[in-house]
Design an enzyme around this catalytic site. Structure first.
Site, mmCIF file in Angstrom:
data_model
loop_
_atom_site.group_PDB
_atom_site.id
_atom_site.type_symbol
_atom_site.label_atom_id
_atom_site.label_comp_id
_atom_site.label_asym_id
_atom_site.label_seq_id
_atom_site.Cartn_x
_atom_site.Cartn_y
_atom_site.Cartn_z
ATOM 1 N N GLU A 206 1.021 -12.548 6.868
ATOM 2 C CA GLU A 206 0.311 -13.090 8.018
ATOM 3 C C GLU A 206 -0.044 -11.998 9.024
ATOM 4 O OE1 GLU A 206 2.885 -16.226 6.195
ATOM 5 O OE2 GLU A 206 3.186 -14.157 6.867
ATOM 6 N N PRO B 220 8.502 -3.170 -4.804
ATOM 7 C CA PRO B 220 9.091 -4.514 -4.656
ATOM 8 C C PRO B 220 8.687 -5.135 -3.330
ATOM 9 C CG PRO B 220 10.754 -2.821 -4.299
ATOM 10 C CD PRO B 220 9.524 -2.116 -4.775
ATOM 11 N N ARG B 221 8.533 -6.452 -3.330
ATOM 12 C CA ARG B 221 8.166 -7.145 -2.097
ATOM 13 C C ARG B 221 9.210 -6.929 -1.007
ATOM 14 N NH1 ARG B 221 3.677 -9.102 0.456
ATOM 15 N NH2 ARG B 221 4.192 -10.882 1.801
ATOM 16 N N GLY C 23 4.284 -0.897 4.383
ATOM 17 C CA GLY C 23 3.081 -0.518 5.109
ATOM 18 C C GLY C 23 2.210 0.513 4.424
ATOM 19 N N GLU C 24 2.522 0.874 3.172
ATOM 20 C CA GLU C 24 1.757 1.920 2.495
ATOM 21 C C GLU C 24 1.013 1.407 1.261
ATOM 22 O OE1 GLU C 24 3.893 6.098 3.245
ATOM 23 O OE2 GLU C 24 5.095 4.792 1.973
ATOM 24 N N ASN D 190 -1.514 -11.061 -2.082
ATOM 25 C CA ASN D 190 -2.903 -10.790 -1.740
ATOM 26 C C ASN D 190 -3.596 -9.882 -2.761
ATOM 27 O OD1 ASN D 190 -5.312 -10.516 -0.414
ATOM 28 N ND2 ASN D 190 -4.483 -9.377 1.321
ATOM 29 N N LEU E 71 -6.783 -9.165 -2.399
ATOM 30 C CA LEU E 71 -7.922 -8.570 -1.703
ATOM 31 C C LEU E 71 -7.684 -7.120 -1.315
ATOM 32 C CD1 LEU E 71 -8.905 -11.588 0.533
ATOM 33 C CD2 LEU E 71 -9.963 -10.850 -1.604
ATOM 34 N N GLU E 72 -6.419 -6.713 -1.184
ATOM 35 C CA GLU E 72 -6.149 -5.306 -0.880
ATOM 36 C C GLU E 72 -6.625 -4.414 -2.015
ATOM 37 O OE1 GLU E 72 -2.223 -5.421 1.952
ATOM 38 O OE2 GLU E 72 -1.943 -5.864 -0.165
#
Length: 433
Positions: A64, A273-274, A316-317, A341, A343-344
């Site tokens: 989000e 990993p998430r 963040g990378e 996602n 779309l990245e």
């Protein structure tokens, strides 16, 4: 009703707090933001807000928060005088928020009790509150309504999983939804669902998905060679990225990776990993599979080459890793999580594969699949076969990545449409461009 709700929240907090602290101790990392969650901040925490109109954006976690970035940047451009506050529930979301230059203050979202919410609203004093996707906290919404602070749902969606649960309590939701000034929904389906839950029809708009807006992406400013030096990768090795993986998926990815190596592909794996705290268990899994590996946070002694794994323990990378990829697998999709996602990868013009569990991104997965001509894999055998086929056809990979990027461009514009919907709310508060 709200008194009973506050009592339940307080009881839940008392019951969960010891486990919350113990979990932090077991992870050897104290849980972050406990004081903020209870409404306690340093005296100067909101100094940047003084004398300025304030827009509070709430984004629960990483997905989000990233989705909100294009809107945040458009808000900064349209209302440069406004102070932007960004809140998160999770530690990872809070860290991502810290990297968004346009944000003037960030905080952990407070516990949803009347006492705490009132204390935080007294400190922040927002002129407008934006909730990203669907975070319906009853006391927060009620206290904003009592103070006549307009509150809008942006990038709103009601997933297949959550809709039946919401529908079962729609009589309780209806008065809550009546206190929200505007519903900017991702799709016509989301708009229909929020209406069926009791949202006033005249306040519902279909504005599109913010994730399609490339303005939100922090694209890598380094070229391929510089990124390889930064991450300690060999200059020419081909790269497969498995992004946002969950427990149960890494075994499949590693199995496919080993088989691809056996079929002659000179390939390096970047495993993301998430949840970075799982890296310790994944390190044991890599050792068990006999694969050389290095943590992202470790200083590179020598470049990793074909057959090795870069295990990512940072956040963040992702776009930097996707920039290096020849192919991408997006996790949360071989196990019933709901996907992540796609779309990245499209933004970086990369071909992407995913598993069958994409119910949180069903529409996007269908569009990306149509644009690329492929995408869905059913299991580890299918994943291996499709990766093998695509690695032998680099031109198809490049063409498919370009087609996915073109799809993204066609669907961009949700930020601008959302801003148009929000403008009357800000004008009512006396805030002009």
């Amino acid at each position: 009703m709200y008194l009973l709700y506050d009592l339940l929240v307080s009881l839940t907090l008392l019951l969960l707090a010891p486990g919350y602290l113990v979990l932090g101790w077991l992870r050897r990392k104290p849980r972050q933001g406990l004081a903020q969650r209870l409404g306690c901040f340093p005296a100067d925490h909101f100094a940047a807000l003084r004398g300025r109109p304030v827009i509070w954006i709430h984004a629960v976690s990483v997905g989000e928060t990233r989705a909100a970035v294009p809107l945040i940047r458009h808000l900064r451009q349209r209302w440069p005088r406004a102070a932007l506050v960004l809140s998160s529930v999770t530690e990872t979301g809070h860290q991502i928020a810290g990297g968004i230059a346009e944000v003037d203050a960030r905080l952990y979202f407070p516990v949803d009790s009347g006492l705490v919410i009132r204390r935080v609203l007294d400190r922040v004093q927002p002129d407008l509150v934006l909730i990203v996707e669907t975070e319906l906290w009853p006391q927060f919404i009620r206290q904003c309504h009592l103070r006549r602070i307009p509150l809008a749902l942006v990038n709103g969606r009601i997933s297949d999983r959550s809709f039946p649960r919401y529908h079962a309590v729609r009589r309780l939701l209806r008065p809550l939804l009546s206190q929200i000034a505007c519903f900017c929904m991702q799709s016509a389906i989301d708009a229909e669902r929020i209406a069926r839950l009791g949202a006033p029809a005249e306040r519902i708009l279909t504005t599109g998905n913010l994730k399609f807006d490339p303005a939100g992406a922090c694209l890598p400013d380094q070229d391929d060679a510089a990124l390889r030096v930064q991450f300690g990768l060999a200059p020419q090795v081909r790269v497969l990225v498995a992004g946002s993986t969950h427990e149960g998926e890494e075994e499949a990815v590693l199995s496919a990776f080993r088989q691809l190596r056996q079929r002659g592909h000179e390939l390096l794996l970047i495993l993301v990993p998430r949840h970075p705290h799982r890296c310790r268990a994944l390190a044991d899994l890599l050792d068990k599979n006999g694969l050389p590996w290095r943590l992202r946070s470790a200083a590179p002694a020598e470049p990793l080459g074909a057959g090795a794994v870069l295990l990512v323990d940072s956040i963040g990378e992702m776009l930097h890793f996707y920039a290096l990829a020849e192919l991408v697998f997006v996790g949360g999709s071989l196990v019933p999580v709901g996907g992540h996602n796609l779309l990245e990868a499209a933004l970086l013009q990369k071909a992407a594969l995913h598993g069958p569990h994409m119910h949180n991104f069903r529409e996007i997965a269908a569009w990306i699949g149509q644009a690329q001509g492929f995408g869905l894999v059913q299991d580890v055998a299918d994943l291996t076969a499709q990766l093998d086929h695509l690695l032998r056809d680099p031109e198809r990979c490049r063409r498919s990545g370009t087609q996915a990027w073109q799809l993204l461009q066609r669907h961009a514009g949700a930020s601008a449409r959302t801003l148009e919907a929000l403008q009357p709310l800000l004008q009512r508060r006396g805030i002009d461009s």
